[in-house]
Design a protein around this motif. Sequence first.
Motif, PDB file in Angstrom:
ATOM      1  N   TYR A  66     -28.419 -57.020 -45.607  1.00 43.32           N
ATOM      2  CA  TYR A  66     -29.491 -57.157 -44.627  1.00 43.32           C
ATOM      3  C   TYR A  66     -29.904 -55.770 -44.143  1.00 43.32           C
ATOM      4  CZ  TYR A  66     -26.193 -55.987 -40.952  1.00 43.32           C
ATOM      5  OH  TYR A  66     -25.281 -55.326 -40.176  1.00 43.32           O
ATOM      6  N   ALA A  67     -31.098 -55.699 -43.581  1.00 42.56           N
ATOM      7  CA  ALA A  67     -31.599 -54.500 -42.894  1.00 42.56           C
ATOM      8  C   ALA A  67     -32.520 -54.999 -41.797  1.00 42.56           C
ATOM      9  CB  ALA A  67     -32.343 -53.586 -43.859  1.00 42.56           C
ATOM     10  N   ILE A  68     -32.249 -54.574 -40.570  1.00 41.91           N
ATOM     11  CA  ILE A  68     -33.057 -55.005 -39.430  1.00 41.91           C
ATOM     12  C   ILE A  68     -33.365 -53.788 -38.560  1.00 41.91           C
ATOM     13  CG2 ILE A  68     -30.994 -55.657 -38.102  1.00 41.91           C
ATOM     14  CD1 ILE A  68     -32.715 -57.928 -36.857  1.00 41.91           C
ATOM     15  N   THR A  69     -34.617 -53.663 -38.137  1.00 37.35           N
ATOM     16  CA  THR A  69     -35.038 -52.579 -37.259  1.00 37.35           C
ATOM     17  C   THR A  69     -35.135 -53.125 -35.844  1.00 37.35           C
ATOM     18  OG1 THR A  69     -36.240 -51.528 -39.056  1.00 37.35           O
ATOM     19  CG2 THR A  69     -36.818 -50.848 -36.826  1.00 37.35           C
ATOM     20  N   VAL A  70     -34.382 -52.509 -34.944  1.00 35.71           N
ATOM     21  CA  VAL A  70     -34.277 -52.996 -33.563  1.00 35.71           C
ATOM     22  C   VAL A  70     -34.318 -51.826 -32.590  1.00 35.71           C
ATOM     23  CG1 VAL A  70     -32.971 -55.063 -34.188  1.00 35.71           C
ATOM     24  CG2 VAL A  70     -31.758 -52.950 -33.675  1.00 35.71           C
ATOM     25  N   LYS A  71     -34.481 -52.125 -31.337  1.00 39.36           N
ATOM     26  CA  LYS A  71     -34.416 -51.106 -30.293  1.00 39.36           C
ATOM     27  C   LYS A  71     -32.956 -50.781 -29.999  1.00 39.36           C
ATOM     28  CE  LYS A  71     -38.709 -52.513 -28.126  1.00 39.36           C
ATOM     29  NZ  LYS A  71     -39.352 -53.004 -26.911  1.00 39.36           N
ATOM     30  N   GLU A  72     -32.710 -49.564 -29.569  1.00 38.73           N
ATOM     31  CA  GLU A  72     -31.339 -49.140 -29.288  1.00 38.73           C
ATOM     32  C   GLU A  72     -30.697 -49.945 -28.164  1.00 38.73           C
ATOM     33  OE1 GLU A  72     -31.673 -44.945 -28.633  1.00 38.73           O
ATOM     34  OE2 GLU A  72     -31.375 -44.498 -30.753  1.00 38.73           O
ATOM     35  N   GLY A  73     -31.477 -50.537 -27.286  1.00 37.31           N
ATOM     36  CA  GLY A  73     -30.938 -51.329 -26.188  1.00 37.31           C
ATOM     37  C   GLY A  73     -30.665 -52.777 -26.537  1.00 37.31           C
ATOM     38  N   ASP A  74     -31.004 -53.204 -27.759  1.00 39.62           N
ATOM     39  CA  ASP A  74     -30.791 -54.588 -28.196  1.00 39.62           C
ATOM     40  C   ASP A  74     -29.342 -54.833 -28.579  1.00 39.62           C
ATOM     41  OD1 ASP A  74     -33.422 -55.314 -27.922  1.00 39.62           O
ATOM     42  OD2 ASP A  74     -33.899 -55.240 -30.050  1.00 39.62           O
ATOM     43  N   SER A  75     -29.064 -56.089 -28.832  1.00 40.94           N
ATOM     44  CA  SER A  75     -27.816 -56.513 -29.472  1.00 40.94           C
ATOM     45  C   SER A  75     -28.216 -57.334 -30.682  1.00 40.94           C
ATOM     46  CB  SER A  75     -26.982 -57.380 -28.524  1.00 40.94           C
ATOM     47  OG  SER A  75     -26.548 -56.637 -27.422  1.00 40.94           O
ATOM     48  N   ILE A  76     -27.333 -57.409 -31.674  1.00 47.29           N
ATOM     49  CA  ILE A  76     -27.590 -58.276 -32.824  1.00 47.29           C
ATOM     50  C   ILE A  76     -26.452 -59.279 -32.945  1.00 47.29           C
ATOM     51  CG2 ILE A  76     -29.000 -56.622 -34.100  1.00 47.29           C
ATOM     52  CD1 ILE A  76     -26.592 -56.059 -35.890  1.00 47.29           C
ATOM     53  N   SER A  77     -26.783 -60.441 -33.480  1.00 45.64           N
ATOM     54  CA  SER A  77     -25.776 -61.455 -33.758  1.00 45.64           C
ATOM     55  C   SER A  77     -26.114 -62.097 -35.098  1.00 45.64           C
ATOM     56  CB  SER A  77     -25.716 -62.495 -32.639  1.00 45.64           C
ATOM     57  OG  SER A  77     -26.949 -63.168 -32.521  1.00 45.64           O
ATOM     58  N   PHE A  78     -25.151 -62.823 -35.628  1.00 48.15           N
ATOM     59  CA  PHE A  78     -25.271 -63.430 -36.948  1.00 48.15           C
ATOM     60  C   PHE A  78     -25.047 -64.929 -36.806  1.00 48.15           C
ATOM     61  CE2 PHE A  78     -23.882 -59.106 -37.222  1.00 48.15           C
ATOM     62  CZ  PHE A  78     -24.592 -58.565 -38.274  1.00 48.15           C
ATOM     63  N   SER A  79     -25.808 -65.725 -37.565  1.00 47.34           N
ATOM     64  CA  SER A  79     -25.587 -67.174 -37.557  1.00 47.34           C
ATOM     65  C   SER A  79     -25.651 -67.705 -38.990  1.00 47.34           C
ATOM     66  CB  SER A  79     -26.591 -67.887 -36.659  1.00 47.34           C
ATOM     67  OG  SER A  79     -27.895 -67.789 -37.179  1.00 47.34           O
ATOM     68  N   TYR A  80     -24.836 -68.742 -39.222  1.00 48.51           N
ATOM     69  CA  TYR A  80     -24.710 -69.297 -40.568  1.00 48.51           C
ATOM     70  C   TYR A  80     -24.290 -70.754 -40.453  1.00 48.51           C
ATOM     71  CZ  TYR A  80     -23.127 -69.562 -45.463  1.00 48.51           C
ATOM     72  OH  TYR A  80     -22.950 -69.896 -46.787  1.00 48.51           O
ATOM     73  N   LEU A  81     -25.111 -71.648 -40.985  1.00 48.96           N
ATOM     74  CA  LEU A  81     -24.813 -73.077 -40.991  1.00 48.96           C
ATOM     75  C   LEU A  81     -24.480 -73.617 -39.601  1.00 48.96           C
ATOM     76  CD1 LEU A  81     -22.683 -73.281 -44.269  1.00 48.96           C
ATOM     77  CD2 LEU A  81     -25.119 -73.805 -43.985  1.00 48.96           C
ATOM     78  N   GLY A  82     -25.271 -73.215 -38.618  1.00 42.97           N
ATOM     79  CA  GLY A  82     -25.087 -73.704 -37.262  1.00 42.97           C
ATOM     80  C   GLY A  82     -23.961 -73.057 -36.485  1.00 42.97           C
ATOM     81  N   ARG A  83     -23.367 -72.018 -37.031  1.00 43.22           N
ATOM     82  CA  ARG A  83     -22.285 -71.304 -36.350  1.00 43.22           C
ATOM     83  C   ARG A  83     -22.744 -69.881 -36.059  1.00 43.22           C
ATOM     84  NH1 ARG A  83     -17.049 -74.002 -37.503  1.00 43.22           N
ATOM     85  NH2 ARG A  83     -17.602 -75.906 -38.604  1.00 43.22           N
ATOM     86  N   PHE A  84     -22.205 -69.310 -34.993  1.00 44.83           N
ATOM     87  CA  PHE A  84     -22.682 -68.022 -34.516  1.00 44.83           C
ATOM     88  C   PHE A  84     -21.530 -67.043 -34.315  1.00 44.83           C
ATOM     89  CE2 PHE A  84     -25.554 -71.307 -33.279  1.00 44.83           C
ATOM     90  CZ  PHE A  84     -26.800 -70.776 -33.477  1.00 44.83           C
ATOM     91  N   THR A  85     -21.870 -65.758 -34.290  1.00 43.42           N
ATOM     92  CA  THR A  85     -20.889 -64.717 -33.972  1.00 43.42           C
ATOM     93  C   THR A  85     -21.154 -64.208 -32.564  1.00 43.42           C
ATOM     94  OG1 THR A  85     -22.282 -62.874 -34.697  1.00 43.42           O
ATOM     95  CG2 THR A  85     -20.865 -63.890 -36.367  1.00 43.42           C
ATOM     96  N   MET A  86     -20.303 -63.323 -32.123  1.00 45.03           N
ATOM     97  CA  MET A  86     -20.549 -62.619 -30.869  1.00 45.03           C
ATOM     98  C   MET A  86     -21.762 -61.714 -31.030  1.00 45.03           C
ATOM     99  SD  MET A  86     -17.577 -59.698 -31.102  1.00 45.03           S
ATOM    100  CE  MET A  86     -18.356 -58.394 -30.208  1.00 45.03           C
TER     101      MET A  86
END
Length: 109
Positions: A66-86
């Motif tokens: 993956y590659a995602i462009t975000v602001k430095e103040g953001d957070s990212i999380s991951f989800s897969y088949l209805g389940r999520f990460t921190m």
Amino acid sequence: MPLRLLLYKILLFAITLCLFASGTDVFSQVTIRGTVYNMNRTKPLEAVSVVSTSGKGVVTDSSGNYAITVKEGDSISFSYLGRFTMKYPVNMISIYNNFDVACMWKRLN
């Protein structure tokens, strides 16, 4: 000072201010790249959603990349088949070009 010259200076100042404000937003963005693996790091995962707190999102490819462009103040999380990460705060990620994740998935109820 003639009115026309005064209006010209105000307009020039406003344009400069707008360009400066929009330019700082571009510089505060980073691109995070990596691979998402299963929790044993034995298999890359395809079709994992990567989402930022500002609403941007991407999906991992067939190799789990993956590659995602975000602001430095953001957070990212991951989800897969209805389940999520921190959520991972972007400003706490030390290496933007190789942020690999081995996910421990949990359901949100």
